[in-house]
Design a protein around this motif. Structure first.
Motif, PDB file in Angstrom:
ATOM      1  N   ARG A   1      10.232   2.788   4.998  1.00  0.00           N
ATOM      2  CA  ARG A   1       9.208   2.964   3.964  1.00  0.00           C
ATOM      3  C   ARG A   1       7.907   3.399   4.612  1.00  0.00           C
ATOM      4  NH1 ARG A   1       7.845   0.154  -1.286  1.00  0.00           N
ATOM      5  NH2 ARG A   1       5.562   0.237  -1.453  1.00  0.00           N
ATOM      6  N   ILE A   2       7.352   4.487   4.135  1.00  0.00           N
ATOM      7  CA  ILE A   2       6.080   5.008   4.616  1.00  0.00           C
ATOM      8  C   ILE A   2       5.115   4.991   3.443  1.00  0.00           C
ATOM      9  CG2 ILE A   2       4.896   6.980   5.653  1.00  0.00           C
ATOM     10  CD1 ILE A   2       7.672   7.832   6.768  1.00  0.00           C
ATOM     11  N   ASP A   3       4.152   4.096   3.490  1.00  0.00           N
ATOM     12  CA  ASP A   3       3.203   3.965   2.390  1.00  0.00           C
ATOM     13  C   ASP A   3       2.111   5.019   2.497  1.00  0.00           C
ATOM     14  OD1 ASP A   3       4.243   1.693   0.936  1.00  0.00           O
ATOM     15  OD2 ASP A   3       3.708   0.482   2.692  1.00  0.00           O
ATOM     16  N   THR A   4       1.782   5.615   1.360  1.00  0.00           N
ATOM     17  CA  THR A   4       0.703   6.586   1.274  1.00  0.00           C
ATOM     18  C   THR A   4      -0.243   6.141   0.161  1.00  0.00           C
ATOM     19  OG1 THR A   4       1.538   8.071  -0.460  1.00  0.00           O
ATOM     20  CG2 THR A   4       2.497   8.312   1.736  1.00  0.00           C
ATOM     21  N   PRO A   5      -1.421   6.747   0.052  1.00  0.00           N
ATOM     22  CA  PRO A   5      -2.314   6.385  -1.052  1.00  0.00           C
ATOM     23  C   PRO A   5      -1.736   6.719  -2.424  1.00  0.00           C
ATOM     24  CG  PRO A   5      -3.524   7.520   0.686  1.00  0.00           C
ATOM     25  CD  PRO A   5      -2.078   7.657   1.013  1.00  0.00           C
ATOM     26  N   PHE A   6      -0.637   7.457  -2.451  1.00  0.00           N
ATOM     27  CA  PHE A   6      -0.072   7.920  -3.718  1.00  0.00           C
ATOM     28  C   PHE A   6       1.277   7.281  -4.020  1.00  0.00           C
ATOM     29  CE2 PHE A   6      -2.237  11.297  -1.326  1.00  0.00           C
ATOM     30  CZ  PHE A   6      -3.406  11.378  -2.080  1.00  0.00           C
TER      31      PHE A   6
ATOM     32  N   LEU B   1      10.041  19.355   0.801  1.00  0.00           N
ATOM     33  CA  LEU B   1       9.879  18.014   1.353  1.00  0.00           C
ATOM     34  C   LEU B   1       8.445  17.535   1.171  1.00  0.00           C
ATOM     35  CD1 LEU B   1      11.860  18.623   4.668  1.00  0.00           C
ATOM     36  CD2 LEU B   1      12.709  17.557   2.576  1.00  0.00           C
ATOM     37  N   THR B   2       8.268  16.232   1.065  1.00  0.00           N
ATOM     38  CA  THR B   2       6.919  15.698   0.928  1.00  0.00           C
ATOM     39  C   THR B   2       6.172  15.824   2.252  1.00  0.00           C
ATOM     40  OG1 THR B   2       7.455  13.438   1.599  1.00  0.00           O
ATOM     41  CG2 THR B   2       7.778  13.990  -0.730  1.00  0.00           C
ATOM     42  N   PRO B   3       4.861  16.009   2.211  1.00  0.00           N
ATOM     43  CA  PRO B   3       4.098  16.184   3.453  1.00  0.00           C
ATOM     44  C   PRO B   3       3.933  14.919   4.280  1.00  0.00           C
ATOM     45  CG  PRO B   3       2.647  16.243   1.547  1.00  0.00           C
ATOM     46  CD  PRO B   3       4.044  16.244   1.005  1.00  0.00           C
ATOM     47  N   ALA B   4       4.569  13.808   3.869  1.00  0.00           N
ATOM     48  CA  ALA B   4       4.644  12.672   4.794  1.00  0.00           C
ATOM     49  C   ALA B   4       5.404  13.095   6.039  1.00  0.00           C
ATOM     50  CB  ALA B   4       5.333  11.488   4.116  1.00  0.00           C
ATOM     51  N   PHE B   5       6.338  14.034   5.882  1.00  0.00           N
ATOM     52  CA  PHE B   5       6.972  14.697   7.023  1.00  0.00           C
ATOM     53  C   PHE B   5       6.001  15.779   7.492  1.00  0.00           C
ATOM     54  CE2 PHE B   5       9.995  18.289   8.212  1.00  0.00           C
ATOM     55  CZ  PHE B   5      10.125  17.868   9.521  1.00  0.00           C
TER      56      PHE B   5
END
Length: 451
Positions: free
Chosen positions: A90-95, A134-138
């Motif tokens: 799990r990588i938490d982001t502000p969104f 892909l989401t920019p968490a990557f």
């Protein structure tokens, strides 16, 4: 004679519809157009000091493992208690939360059916095998720097792993941010592939270091500021910033005041990246994880190249920087000063010394860092200091520094006023000159972590 109102309205509506159609077409072409215009097999390019990927498979796998370590891939693509590289972290982001992908060669939940072209496209364009964005968490802005040769080597290693059947949990991003149209618009605003281009005016070491820092190392993912929509700076932006959610401040790597890179010996920078500690600094927080899983495994030549590049960037910035402002003179009340000294004597002096001089091991390594003159203590943003006092922690355990000394957490023992007082003490004693820390600052950081 004036045109009827409904005619003008229809005309304006038609123009808006045409503009929306044109914008939609641009976003579609910008995000998927290369799939129609580029050859199936992209031309191979070479990174500085990168050998050709036409080599025995065992050597390619070994190199791929090295590259994965240099990129610290295991940290994000391995969930606690699960197999390495099976994703699900799990990588938490502000969104909202994003879950990392399964990169093992499982044919149903991993990348077992991916071709080298599929994998390179994911790194270079941030798209999955099926064309999904892909989401920019990557950090595909950074992986787009990676050459095709290194991409193929990475895939060779991943495909040599044991397959793990582990589906990736669904992301929980707030709507509509996780949808494909929203991602496409975000990418058109903030993403463009940036293949590495060596600078002919620089040395081979400098270019190799630039390639590693901008690409695999993805240093700017932490060491650059992010805007309100979560976009970081360019791949070579090392100007520092507060990391969202985890609430650690990644210092400006071009500022000698914040990091000392411009004036540090290359050997000291290499030591910090390899062991997690040097005579001038120790890694903690997210950077400790980078050393733990990544840089400690890198070759001496590559660490030296990174040091050459980072030091050069810091020296260039120092040469053009404005004269430093006079240090802030903290206004500390007698009550706060007395409280800070009392807490320091009780909780800190045994390890860091009565005069903040620190303690070395019998072998000469740093056991507990000096606080006098410590750049981390003097940062204008005290976030990292508050994090360390609240939650403590250990530096990375590395081959050359296998038993790092740690710091106990004080989150349950000291309140906000106590922590503010002792940190103000650190920042105003033994020649240190920095601003005071307020209870409100501590409270905000504590609240952000849910404590």
């Amino acid at each position: 004679m004036k045109a009827p109102r409904f005619t003008r309205t229809a005309h304006i509506g038609g123009l808006l519809a045409c503009a929306l159609l044109a914008l939609t077409a641009y976003v579609v072409v910008d995000n998927w157009g290369d799939a129609w215009t580029t050859p199936a097999t992209p031309a191979t390019s070479q990174a500085p000091n990168t050998a050709s990927h036409a080599q025995p498979q065992s050597a390619q796998i070994e190199r791929g493992q090295y590259l994965a370590r240099a990129g610290n891939c295991v940290a994000c693509h391995s969930a606690r208690g699960s197999a390495p590289m099976a994703g699900g972290r799990r990588i938490d982001t502000p969104f909202g939360a994003v879950y990392s992908s399964n990169l093992t060669p499982d044919t149903h939940t991993g990348i077992g059916r991916w071709s080298p072209e599929d994998f390179w496209r994911a790194l270079h364009h941030g798209r999955s095998q099926d064309g999904r964005l892909l989401t920019p968490a990557f950090p595909y802005n950074h992986t787009s720097v990676i050459t095709r040769a290194d991409s193929d080597d990475l895939l060779a290693w991943l495909q040599s792993l044991a397959p793990v059947n582990q589906p990736t949990p669904a992301h929980t991003l707030m709507w509509p941010l996780g949808t494909q149209p929203a991602l496409a618009i975000w990418r058109s605003l903030f993403f463009s592939p940036t293949p590495f281009k060596p600078d002919p005016a620089q040395t081979a070491d400098w270019n190799r270091g630039a390639y590693l820092v901008q690409g695999l190392g993805h240093c700017a993912a932490c060491h650059s500021p992010r805007n309100a929509l979560g976009a970081s700076g360019a791949v070579d932006d090392l100007s520092g910033g507060l990391m969202p959610v985890v609430n650690w401040y990644a210092p400006d790597l071009t500022s000698d005041h914040e990091t000392g890179l411009a004036t540090s010996a290359l050997s000291s920078i290499v030591q910090l990246l390899r062991t997690g500690e040097s005579a001038q600094a120790q890694t903690s927080g997210p950077m400790a994880e980078v050393v733990q899983h990544g840089t400690q495994y890198m070759s001496e030549a590559d660490l030296l190249a990174m040091a050459v590049y980072l030091k050069s960037r810091a020296q260039k910035a120092a040469a053009t920087a404005a004269p430093p402002k006079p240090p802030l003179q903290a206004k500390v009340s007698l009550a706060v000063a007395a409280k800070g000294l009392q807490i320091y004597d009780r909780h800190c002096a045994q390890c860091h010394g009565e005069q903040g001089q620190g303690i070395a091991t019998a072998a000469g390594a740093t056991a507990y860092p000096a606080l006098a003159g410590n750049r981390a203590v003097l940062l204008s943003d005290p976030t990292n200091l508050v994090q360390m006092v609240l939650y403590g922690g250990y530096g990375p355990a590395t081959a050359l520094h296998p038993r790092p000394f740690g710091m106990p957490p004080a989150v349950l023992e000291l309140d906000d006023r106590d922590i503010a007082a002792v940190l103000t003490h650190l920042r105003t004693q033994w020649g240190n000159q920095a601003s005071d820390v307020t209870p409100l600052q501590v409270n905000r950081i504590r609240a952000a972590q849910g404590h």
